[in-house]
Design a protein around this motif. Sequence first.
Motif, PDB file in Angstrom:
ATOM      1  N   UNK A 112       0.847  -1.186   0.000  1.00 43.02           N
ATOM      2  CA  UNK A 112       0.000   0.000   0.000  1.00 43.02           C
ATOM      3  C   UNK A 112       0.888   1.243   0.000  1.00 43.02           C
ATOM      4  N   UNK A 113       0.873   1.994  -1.121  1.00 42.52           N
ATOM      5  CA  UNK A 113       1.748   3.151  -1.297  1.00 42.52           C
ATOM      6  C   UNK A 113       0.885   4.377  -1.531  1.00 42.52           C
ATOM      7  N   UNK A 114       1.067   5.415  -0.726  1.00 43.50           N
ATOM      8  CA  UNK A 114       0.204   6.587  -0.862  1.00 43.50           C
ATOM      9  C   UNK A 114       0.552   7.414  -2.099  1.00 43.50           C
ATOM     10  N   UNK A 115       1.788   7.331  -2.579  1.00 47.97           N
ATOM     11  CA  UNK A 115       2.225   8.076  -3.753  1.00 47.97           C
ATOM     12  C   UNK A 115       2.553   7.172  -4.922  1.00 47.97           C
ATOM     13  N   UNK A 116       3.488   7.619  -5.764  1.00 51.19           N
ATOM     14  CA  UNK A 116       3.881   6.853  -6.944  1.00 51.19           C
ATOM     15  C   UNK A 116       4.779   5.676  -6.584  1.00 51.19           C
ATOM     16  N   UNK A 117       4.668   4.614  -7.376  1.00 49.02           N
ATOM     17  CA  UNK A 117       5.607   3.497  -7.331  1.00 49.02           C
ATOM     18  C   UNK A 117       6.333   3.466  -8.668  1.00 49.02           C
ATOM     19  N   UNK A 118       7.636   3.739  -8.649  1.00 48.89           N
ATOM     20  CA  UNK A 118       8.395   3.807  -9.888  1.00 48.89           C
ATOM     21  C   UNK A 118       8.570   2.461 -10.563  1.00 48.89           C
ATOM     22  N   UNK A 119       9.175   1.518  -9.831  1.00 47.88           N
ATOM     23  CA  UNK A 119       9.357   0.169 -10.369  1.00 47.88           C
ATOM     24  C   UNK A 119       9.459  -0.812  -9.221  1.00 47.88           C
ATOM     25  N   UNK A 120       9.124  -2.068  -9.514  1.00 45.69           N
ATOM     26  CA  UNK A 120       9.186  -3.106  -8.485  1.00 45.69           C
ATOM     27  C   UNK A 120       9.468  -4.446  -9.136  1.00 45.69           C
ATOM     28  N   UNK A 121      10.227  -5.264  -8.436  1.00 44.48           N
ATOM     29  CA  UNK A 121      10.476  -6.640  -8.868  1.00 44.48           C
ATOM     30  C   UNK A 121      10.377  -7.531  -7.639  1.00 44.48           C
ATOM     31  N   UNK A 122       9.391  -8.453  -7.652  1.00 47.85           N
ATOM     32  CA  UNK A 122       9.189  -9.379  -6.552  1.00 47.85           C
ATOM     33  C   UNK A 122       9.082 -10.793  -7.096  1.00 47.85           C
ATOM     34  N   UNK A 123       8.949 -11.763  -6.196  1.00 47.66           N
ATOM     35  CA  UNK A 123       8.810 -13.149  -6.621  1.00 47.66           C
ATOM     36  C   UNK A 123       7.377 -13.390  -7.100  1.00 47.66           C
ATOM     37  N   UNK A 124       6.539 -14.024  -6.324  1.00 52.03           N
ATOM     38  CA  UNK A 124       5.156 -14.281  -6.727  1.00 52.03           C
ATOM     39  C   UNK A 124       4.213 -13.229  -6.152  1.00 52.03           C
ATOM     40  N   UNK A 125       3.187 -12.880  -6.922  1.00 52.52           N
ATOM     41  CA  UNK A 125       2.113 -12.010  -6.450  1.00 52.52           C
ATOM     42  C   UNK A 125       0.845 -12.852  -6.450  1.00 52.52           C
ATOM     43  N   UNK A 126       0.547 -13.432  -5.306  1.00 57.98           N
ATOM     44  CA  UNK A 126      -0.584 -14.349  -5.189  1.00 57.98           C
ATOM     45  C   UNK A 126      -1.433 -13.967  -3.978  1.00 57.98           C
ATOM     46  N   UNK A 127      -2.745 -13.853  -4.195  1.00 55.68           N
ATOM     47  CA  UNK A 127      -3.675 -13.480  -3.122  1.00 55.68           C
ATOM     48  C   UNK A 127      -3.232 -12.181  -2.452  1.00 55.68           C
ATOM     49  N   UNK A 128      -2.851 -11.217  -3.280  1.00 52.95           N
ATOM     50  CA  UNK A 128      -2.228  -9.996  -2.779  1.00 52.95           C
ATOM     51  C   UNK A 128      -2.754  -8.780  -3.541  1.00 52.95           C
ATOM     52  N   UNK A 129      -2.741  -7.624  -2.879  1.00 53.21           N
ATOM     53  CA  UNK A 129      -3.166  -6.361  -3.475  1.00 53.21           C
ATOM     54  C   UNK A 129      -2.000  -5.385  -3.502  1.00 53.21           C
ATOM     55  N   UNK A 130      -1.825  -4.706  -4.649  1.00 54.95           N
ATOM     56  CA  UNK A 130      -0.908  -3.580  -4.736  1.00 54.95           C
ATOM     57  C   UNK A 130      -1.737  -2.336  -5.027  1.00 54.95           C
ATOM     58  N   UNK A 131      -1.627  -1.350  -4.170  1.00 58.35           N
ATOM     59  CA  UNK A 131      -2.385  -0.108  -4.343  1.00 58.35           C
ATOM     60  C   UNK A 131      -1.442   1.081  -4.347  1.00 58.35           C
ATOM     61  N   UNK A 132      -1.606   1.969  -5.335  1.00 62.31           N
ATOM     62  CA  UNK A 132      -0.843   3.204  -5.401  1.00 62.31           C
ATOM     63  C   UNK A 132      -1.800   4.376  -5.466  1.00 62.31           C
ATOM     64  N   UNK A 133      -1.578   5.372  -4.597  1.00 58.59           N
ATOM     65  CA  UNK A 133      -2.344   6.605  -4.657  1.00 58.59           C
ATOM     66  C   UNK A 133      -1.821   7.559  -5.714  1.00 58.59           C
ATOM     67  N   UNK A 134      -0.886   7.098  -6.539  1.00 57.30           N
ATOM     68  CA  UNK A 134      -0.347   7.850  -7.664  1.00 57.30           C
ATOM     69  C   UNK A 134      -0.355   6.971  -8.903  1.00 57.30           C
ATOM     70  N   UNK A 135       0.791   6.880  -9.569  1.00 59.63           N
ATOM     71  CA  UNK A 135       0.905   6.000 -10.727  1.00 59.63           C
ATOM     72  C   UNK A 135       1.819   4.824 -10.396  1.00 59.63           C
ATOM     73  N   UNK A 136       1.695   3.768 -11.173  1.00 57.98           N
ATOM     74  CA  UNK A 136       2.568   2.601 -11.064  1.00 57.98           C
ATOM     75  C   UNK A 136       3.407   2.537 -12.329  1.00 57.98           C
ATOM     76  N   UNK A 137       4.715   2.441 -12.167  1.00 56.27           N
ATOM     77  CA  UNK A 137       5.606   2.338 -13.309  1.00 56.27           C
ATOM     78  C   UNK A 137       5.691   0.909 -13.828  1.00 56.27           C
ATOM     79  N   UNK A 138       6.865   0.305 -13.715  1.00 56.52           N
ATOM     80  CA  UNK A 138       7.082  -1.050 -14.216  1.00 56.52           C
ATOM     81  C   UNK A 138       7.176  -2.022 -13.043  1.00 56.52           C
ATOM     82  N   UNK A 139       6.262  -2.995 -13.001  1.00 55.23           N
ATOM     83  CA  UNK A 139       6.268  -3.995 -11.933  1.00 55.23           C
ATOM     84  C   UNK A 139       6.393  -5.382 -12.556  1.00 55.23           C
ATOM     85  N   UNK A 140       7.269  -6.209 -11.982  1.00 54.56           N
ATOM     86  CA  UNK A 140       7.563  -7.521 -12.543  1.00 54.56           C
ATOM     87  C   UNK A 140       7.513  -8.592 -11.460  1.00 54.56           C
TER      88      UNK A 140
END
Length: 202
Positions: A112-140
């Motif tokens: 949960x990010x109140x502003x922008x998320x520039x980029x992110x790289x994680x393992x698995x995204x399962x049963x999970x929420x990503x929220x940005x109060x701005x924009x999301x760049x590149x997520x992998x």
Amino acid sequence: MANDSEEAGEVNIIVGKLITVGPKVKHTFYDADGDFVTVVFTGPAGSTMELIKPGQSNCDIARLTINGADYKSSLKVRTKGKGSNTSINDIEIDGALKSLQAKTTDVTDSINISGNLGKAKLNDLENCTIRSGGKIGKVQFNNIDNALLSAKYDIDLVKSKTNIQNTKILAGYDIGPDCLPDTGDEFFNTSGATIKAVIVGK
């Protein structure tokens, strides 16, 4: 705290709960599987990072909270050894985040990010929420299943190496600070927003 160490910043740990940092901190510990984990946060002076763990001995992070992050801030989570990984239940960012690098980490509930998320790289995204109060760049990710990605503005790239299924990707629709849909704090961007690319494969 057993098997924990910290450096490069003013650090205060209270029963496995709190770390207060200056512009940079490096914190190491052993997780529930015995894997060696390093967390590095770089942010502006006066920013703080809080780690909540369920016990003093080897255990995973229940919640990682950062306050005062800005568009230059970065968070790295690394594990040592072939095949090693770790998990974090929640990541809460008050502010923006330029980079989240955690390719051997599973986040099991929310980011949960109140502003922008520039980029992110994680393992698995399962049963999970990503929220940005701005924009999301590149997520992998390695795999995406039963996930929700929500941004107030554009989403540049969502990429999975293996699979995307049972997942909602919402640009221009912020599910709100509570990171839950349909609770009354949502924001719909009437100016519109764009999902520029969704890719499956290497």
